[in-house]
Design a protein around this motif. Structure first.
Motif, PDB file in Angstrom:
ATOM      1  N   PHE A 101     -50.178  -4.511  28.363  1.00  0.00           N
ATOM      2  CA  PHE A 101     -49.974  -3.343  29.216  1.00  0.00           C
ATOM      3  C   PHE A 101     -48.716  -2.586  28.799  1.00  0.00           C
ATOM      4  CE2 PHE A 101     -52.926  -5.112  32.439  1.00  0.00           C
ATOM      5  CZ  PHE A 101     -53.595  -3.956  32.769  1.00  0.00           C
ATOM      6  N   GLY A 102     -47.645  -3.344  28.491  1.00  0.00           N
ATOM      7  CA  GLY A 102     -46.399  -2.704  28.104  1.00  0.00           C
ATOM      8  C   GLY A 102     -46.530  -1.922  26.809  1.00  0.00           C
ATOM      9  N   ASN A 136     -38.987  -5.883  28.793  1.00  0.00           N
ATOM     10  CA  ASN A 136     -39.370  -7.284  28.991  1.00  0.00           C
ATOM     11  C   ASN A 136     -40.619  -7.309  29.880  1.00  0.00           C
ATOM     12  OD1 ASN A 136     -39.548 -10.034  29.179  1.00  0.00           O
ATOM     13  ND2 ASN A 136     -37.706 -10.289  30.435  1.00  0.00           N
ATOM     14  N   TYR A 137     -41.758  -6.968  29.276  1.00  0.00           N
ATOM     15  CA  TYR A 137     -42.980  -6.772  30.041  1.00  0.00           C
ATOM     16  C   TYR A 137     -43.484  -8.076  30.668  1.00  0.00           C
ATOM     17  CZ  TYR A 137     -42.769  -2.578  27.195  1.00  0.00           C
ATOM     18  OH  TYR A 137     -42.358  -1.440  26.580  1.00  0.00           O
ATOM     19  N   GLU A 138     -43.160  -9.215  30.041  1.00  0.00           N
ATOM     20  CA  GLU A 138     -43.668 -10.484  30.552  1.00  0.00           C
ATOM     21  C   GLU A 138     -43.018 -10.870  31.892  1.00  0.00           C
ATOM     22  OE1 GLU A 138     -44.669 -12.444  26.194  1.00  0.00           O
ATOM     23  OE2 GLU A 138     -43.244 -13.430  27.539  1.00  0.00           O
ATOM     24  N   GLN A 146     -44.835  -9.340  38.967  1.00  0.00           N
ATOM     25  CA  GLN A 146     -44.857  -9.313  40.416  1.00  0.00           C
ATOM     26  C   GLN A 146     -45.521  -8.031  40.912  1.00  0.00           C
ATOM     27  OE1 GLN A 146     -42.265  -9.033  38.537  1.00  0.00           O
ATOM     28  NE2 GLN A 146     -41.005  -7.286  39.120  1.00  0.00           N
ATOM     29  N   SER A 147     -46.073  -8.091  42.117  1.00  0.00           N
ATOM     30  CA  SER A 147     -46.733  -6.922  42.709  1.00  0.00           C
ATOM     31  C   SER A 147     -46.081  -6.489  44.014  1.00  0.00           C
ATOM     32  CB  SER A 147     -48.210  -7.223  42.961  1.00  0.00           C
ATOM     33  OG  SER A 147     -48.348  -8.251  43.940  1.00  0.00           O
ATOM     34  N   ASN A 148     -45.140  -7.290  44.508  1.00  0.00           N
ATOM     35  CA  ASN A 148     -44.610  -7.031  45.844  1.00  0.00           C
ATOM     36  C   ASN A 148     -43.875  -5.694  45.941  1.00  0.00           C
ATOM     37  OD1 ASN A 148     -42.765  -8.437  44.083  1.00  0.00           O
ATOM     38  ND2 ASN A 148     -41.312  -8.469  45.788  1.00  0.00           N
ATOM     39  N   LEU A 149     -43.192  -5.259  44.862  1.00  0.00           N
ATOM     40  CA  LEU A 149     -42.441  -4.008  44.914  1.00  0.00           C
ATOM     41  C   LEU A 149     -43.385  -2.822  45.152  1.00  0.00           C
ATOM     42  CD1 LEU A 149     -39.809  -2.447  44.642  1.00  0.00           C
ATOM     43  CD2 LEU A 149     -40.156  -2.413  42.156  1.00  0.00           C
ATOM     44  N   VAL A 150     -44.481  -2.785  44.426  1.00  0.00           N
ATOM     45  CA  VAL A 150     -45.453  -1.696  44.580  1.00  0.00           C
ATOM     46  C   VAL A 150     -46.160  -1.804  45.919  1.00  0.00           C
ATOM     47  CG1 VAL A 150     -47.518  -0.612  43.601  1.00  0.00           C
ATOM     48  CG2 VAL A 150     -45.760  -1.535  42.080  1.00  0.00           C
ATOM     49  N   ASP A 151     -46.536  -3.030  46.293  1.00  0.00           N
ATOM     50  CA  ASP A 151     -47.247  -3.234  47.557  1.00  0.00           C
ATOM     51  C   ASP A 151     -46.401  -2.772  48.741  1.00  0.00           C
ATOM     52  OD1 ASP A 151     -49.282  -4.263  46.083  1.00  0.00           O
ATOM     53  OD2 ASP A 151     -48.835  -6.371  46.521  1.00  0.00           O
ATOM     54  N   PRO A 207     -49.933  -6.346  38.838  1.00  0.00           N
ATOM     55  CA  PRO A 207     -48.597  -6.535  38.267  1.00  0.00           C
ATOM     56  C   PRO A 207     -47.856  -5.206  38.130  1.00  0.00           C
ATOM     57  CG  PRO A 207     -50.229  -7.756  37.014  1.00  0.00           C
ATOM     58  CD  PRO A 207     -50.981  -6.903  37.973  1.00  0.00           C
ATOM     59  N   LEU A 208     -46.554  -5.258  38.197  1.00  0.00           N
ATOM     60  CA  LEU A 208     -45.736  -4.055  38.128  1.00  0.00           C
ATOM     61  C   LEU A 208     -46.000  -3.267  36.855  1.00  0.00           C
ATOM     62  CD1 LEU A 208     -43.453  -2.212  39.099  1.00  0.00           C
ATOM     63  CD2 LEU A 208     -41.833  -3.823  38.048  1.00  0.00           C
ATOM     64  N   ILE A 209     -46.125  -3.954  35.713  1.00  0.00           N
ATOM     65  CA  ILE A 209     -46.291  -3.242  34.438  1.00  0.00           C
ATOM     66  C   ILE A 209     -47.604  -2.467  34.397  1.00  0.00           C
ATOM     67  CG2 ILE A 209     -47.300  -5.261  33.303  1.00  0.00           C
ATOM     68  CD1 ILE A 209     -45.138  -2.453  31.768  1.00  0.00           C
ATOM     69  N   SER A 210     -48.662  -2.986  35.072  1.00  0.00           N
ATOM     70  CA  SER A 210     -49.922  -2.254  35.097  1.00  0.00           C
ATOM     71  C   SER A 210     -49.776  -0.965  35.900  1.00  0.00           C
ATOM     72  CB  SER A 210     -51.042  -3.117  35.674  1.00  0.00           C
ATOM     73  OG  SER A 210     -50.879  -3.303  37.067  1.00  0.00           O
ATOM     74  N   THR A 211     -48.981  -0.987  36.975  1.00  0.00           N
ATOM     75  CA  THR A 211     -48.745   0.221  37.767  1.00  0.00           C
ATOM     76  C   THR A 211     -48.000   1.270  36.946  1.00  0.00           C
ATOM     77  OG1 THR A 211     -48.725  -0.983  39.860  1.00  0.00           O
ATOM     78  CG2 THR A 211     -47.571   1.131  39.812  1.00  0.00           C
ATOM     79  N   VAL A 212     -46.972   0.840  36.216  1.00  0.00           N
ATOM     80  CA  VAL A 212     -46.220   1.769  35.366  1.00  0.00           C
ATOM     81  C   VAL A 212     -47.137   2.390  34.318  1.00  0.00           C
ATOM     82  CG1 VAL A 212     -44.357   1.949  33.676  1.00  0.00           C
ATOM     83  CG2 VAL A 212     -44.042   0.577  35.748  1.00  0.00           C
ATOM     84  N   THR A 213     -47.985   1.563  33.715  1.00  0.00           N
ATOM     85  CA  THR A 213     -48.931   2.068  32.702  1.00  0.00           C
ATOM     86  C   THR A 213     -49.908   3.057  33.317  1.00  0.00           C
ATOM     87  OG1 THR A 213     -48.741  -0.019  31.503  1.00  0.00           O
ATOM     88  CG2 THR A 213     -50.598   1.398  30.946  1.00  0.00           C
ATOM     89  N   ASN A 214     -50.388   2.763  34.532  1.00  0.00           N
ATOM     90  CA  ASN A 214     -51.300   3.687  35.217  1.00  0.00           C
ATOM     91  C   ASN A 214     -50.645   5.040  35.457  1.00  0.00           C
ATOM     92  OD1 ASN A 214     -53.692   2.302  35.422  1.00  0.00           O
ATOM     93  ND2 ASN A 214     -53.133   1.260  37.320  1.00  0.00           N
TER      94      ASN A 214
END
Length: 509
Positions: free
Chosen positions: A36-37, A109-111, A115-120, A188-195
Motif C-alpha cells: 500500500f505504501g 515506515n509503512y509496516e 492500526q485503524s483506530n485513528l481513522v475510525d 489500516p492507516l496506510i490504506s486510508t492514506v493511499t485511498n
C-alpha cells in the motif's frame, strides 16, 4: 496435530509449526502494508506529473483567451473555475493525509501503519458519522455536484464523474453498508492514506478530461504539435538531373483564425485569405528565376508587426517529350481493348500523332485503344508539333501479357466449399478473374467432376448433366468432390483461348 497421546518431543514440534505459521501470517500482513505504501508513493508521483500537465494546458488556454477572446474567452472561464474547484478539493484531501500522518515518526515506515483506530475515531462515533466524517462526504459530493453543474447533465463526461465520486451505499453480503464505513472503517492507516491519494489522482484525471471536453479538440488543435506542418525549403527552386538536392525542412504552424491586417506581394495588395494564408494568382512570367517579395502585417498590442516575404520560383520551358500512360496498368493485355491516354505536354491533342500495331484513336482528346496481337512487346511511337513549328517525337515500349488463369467457382464461391448433395446437383459452375482490372465476362463451356470412388464425369456447359448427378448421388457425407479442367470462353471474343480455371473442391454435408 493435537489429537491423541503425544510425546513431549512431538508436542514441541507441533508448537514450532504453529509459531512458524503465525510468523508467516505476520510477514504477509507486513508485505501488504508495504505494498500500500509503495502504491501511495507511485500515485503521489503521478499526481505531480498530472498537475504540471494540467497547469501547462490551462496556461496555454489563458494565452489563447487573451489573444483571441471571442474564441477562447468563455472556455477559459469554465476551465479556470474547474481548476479552482480541483485545487480546493485536493488541498482538503492533502490536509486529511497530513492529519492522519502527523504522529508518525517515520512517514515511510509503512509496516507500522497497521492500526485503524485513528481513522475510525476521526470519522465514526458509535453508529453515526462524526462532524469530520460528514464533512468528508460533503466535500466529495460538493465537488462532484459543482463540476457536473458546470458541464451540464447532458455532457457524457458528467456520468463518468458521478460514478467516479459515487458515495452511495455499497453492497455487503445480503445487505448494504454506508460508503464511508465500507471504504474506511477498520482499515489500516496506510490504506486510508493511499485511498486519499488515489482520490486526488481522480481529481487530476477529471480536470484533464474536462479541459478536453470543454474545448472539443480546439485547444489540442491550437496549442499542440499536431497543428504544425512540415515545410520544405530548398536551397534553390529548381535542380538539374545529377545534382544533389540541398535545403531544409522546418515546422510551420497554421492558424485559420489568425487574420493579417494587410498582405503585400510584389507591390500588390492581396485580399484573398484562406486558412490563414494569402492566396496568390498571377502570371508566372518569362523563363528563369522569378522573385516573390512582400510582407505580412499584423496588429499586436496596438502596433503593426511586419513579417517579410522573400522567396522565389523557377519558370521552365515547355517540355518536348511525350507522356504516355496506360489508364489501367503498366502493361497491355492480349484479347481485350486496353484504354490509353497519349499526349505531349504543351501540344494540343489534335497536333499529336501516335502509331503502333493494334492502336486506334477513339476521340480527338488523346484517347486511344490498344488491341495487341502476337508477340510479347509493342512499341508506341508519338510525334507532335510545338507552337513554334518545331517537331518532337518519343516512343515507349509496353509489355504484352495474356489474360491470367481464372478461378473456378461453384455457386459463385471458390476454393473449398461445403454444401449438401442436393445443392451441388443444381449448382452452376462458373469462372472469375479476381483482382483483374478489366471488367471481362467469361462463359463456362465445360468441366470434369470427380466423386471419391467413382469415375470422372466430363460435362459440357456450366450445369450438372445426368451422369454428373448420378455420380453425386453416390457421394457420402464428408466426401470431397473435385471439379477441375474448367474451360471457359471470353464473351465477345470467342477466338481468344482462355486458360483452364483453377479447380474447386466441394465437401458434402
Amino acid at each position: 496435530m493435537a489429537s491423541g497421546k503425544l510425546s513431549p518431543r512431538q508436542k514441541m514440534i507441533n508448537l514450532m509449526y504453529l509459531v512458524f505459521i503465525a510468523m508467516l501470517a505476520m510477514n504477509m500482513s507486513k508485505e501488504v502494508l508495504s505494498a500500500f505504501g509503495f502504491m501511495n508513493e507511485k500515485l503521489v508521483e503521478n499526481n505531480l506529473t498530472a498537475t504540471q500537465k494540467n497547469t501547462q494546458t490551462l496556461s496555454n488556454l489563458a494565452t489563447k483567451a487573451q489573444e483571441q477572446p471571442e474564441k477562447y474567452g468563455d472556455l477559459y472561464q469554465k476551465a479556470n473555475t474547474i481548476n479552482q474547484l480541483s485545487k480546493d478539493f485536493t488541498s482538503y484531501l492533502e490536509s486529511k493525509k497530513a492529519f492522519f500522518l502527523e504522529k508518525q515518526e517515520d512517514p515511510k515506515n509503512y509496516e507500522s501503519m497497521d492500526q485503524s483506530n485513528l481513522v475510525d475515531e476521526h470519522f465514526f462515533a458509535n453508529d453515526k458519522f462524526t462532524e469530520e466524517g460528514q464533512e468528508f462526504l460533503d466535500q466529495i459530493n460538493g465537488y462532484k455536484d459543482e463540476v457536473v453543474s458546470i458541464l451540464g447533465e447532458n455532457n457524457p463526461l458528467s456520468a463518468v464523474i458521478k460514478k467516479r465520486f459515487d458515495t452511495s451505499d455499497q453492497k455487503k453480503g445480503a445487505g448494504t453498508q454506508p460508503w464511508l464505513n465500507n471504504r474506511y472503517e477498520g482499515f489500516p492507516l496506510i490504506s486510508t492514506v493511499t485511498n486519499l491519494t488515489s482520490m486526488q489522482m481522480d481529481v487530476k484525471t477529471t480536470e484533464s478530461e474536462i479541459y478536453s471536453s470543454l474545448l472539443g479538440g480546439q485547444l489540442e488543435s491550437d496549442v499542440s504539435m499536431s497543428n504544425y506542418k512540415t515545410i520544405l525549403i530548398p536551397e534553390k527552386s529548381a535542380f538539374f538531373q545529377g545534382e544533389n538536392f540541398k535545403g531544409k525542412v522546418v515546422l510551420g504552424r497554421y492558424d485559420a483564425s489568425l487574420q493579417p491586417s494587410e498582405v503585400i506581394v510584389n507591390g500588390k495588395t492581396i485580399t484573398k485569405i484562406e486558412d490563414g494564408g494569402a492566396v496568390l494568382d498571377f502570371p508566372a512570367g518569362s523563363v528563369g528565376e522569378r522573385e516573390v517579395k512582400g510582407k505580412f502585417v499584423f496588429i499586436e498590442n496596438g502596433e503593426p508587426v511586419e513579417i517579410a516575404i522573400n522567396s522565389s520560383y523557377a519558370v521552365i520551358p515547355k517540355p518536348n517529350s511525350a507522356v504516355i500512360s496506360a489508364d489501367k496498368m503498366n502493361v497491355v493485355y492480349r484479347g481485350v481493348p486496353n484504354p490509353m491516354t497519349i499526349s505531349i505536354p504543351g501540344i494540343p491533342d489534335n497536333l499529336v500523332k501516335a502509331t503502333a500495331p493494334g492502336l486506334n484513336s477513339v476521340s480527338g482528346s488523346g484517347k486511344y485503344v490498344m488491341t495487341p496481337g502476337s508477340g510479347r512487346e509493342v512499341t508506341i511511337k508519338v510525334s507532335g508539333t510545338l507552337p513554334n513549328g518545331q517537331s518532337v517525337s518519343s516512343s515507349q515500349n509496353f509489355r504484352i501479357k495474356d489474360i491470367p488463369s481464372p478461378q473456378g467457382t461453384i455457386r459463385k464461391e471458390s476454393g473449398h466449399v461445403v454444401m449438401p448433395k442436393s445443392s451441388l446437383e443444381n449448382a452452376t459452375v462458373g469462372v472469375q478473374l479476381p483482382d483483374f482490372d478489366f471488367d471481362l465476362k467469361l462463359s463456362t463451356t465445360g468441366f470434369t467432376l470427380k466423386v471419391p470412388g467413382q469415375g470422372a464425369v466430363v460435362v459440357r456447359g456450366n450445369k450438372m448433366n445426368s451422369a454428373a448427378k448420378k455420380s453425386i448421388a453416390k457421394a457420402k457425407r464428408g466426401d470431397v468432390v473435385t471439379i477441375f479442367d474448367i474451360k471457359s470462353s471470353l464473351v465477345g471474343n470467342s477466338g481468344y483461348k482462355i486458360k483452364n480455371a483453377s479447380p474447386v473442391s466441394v465437401e458434402i454435408q
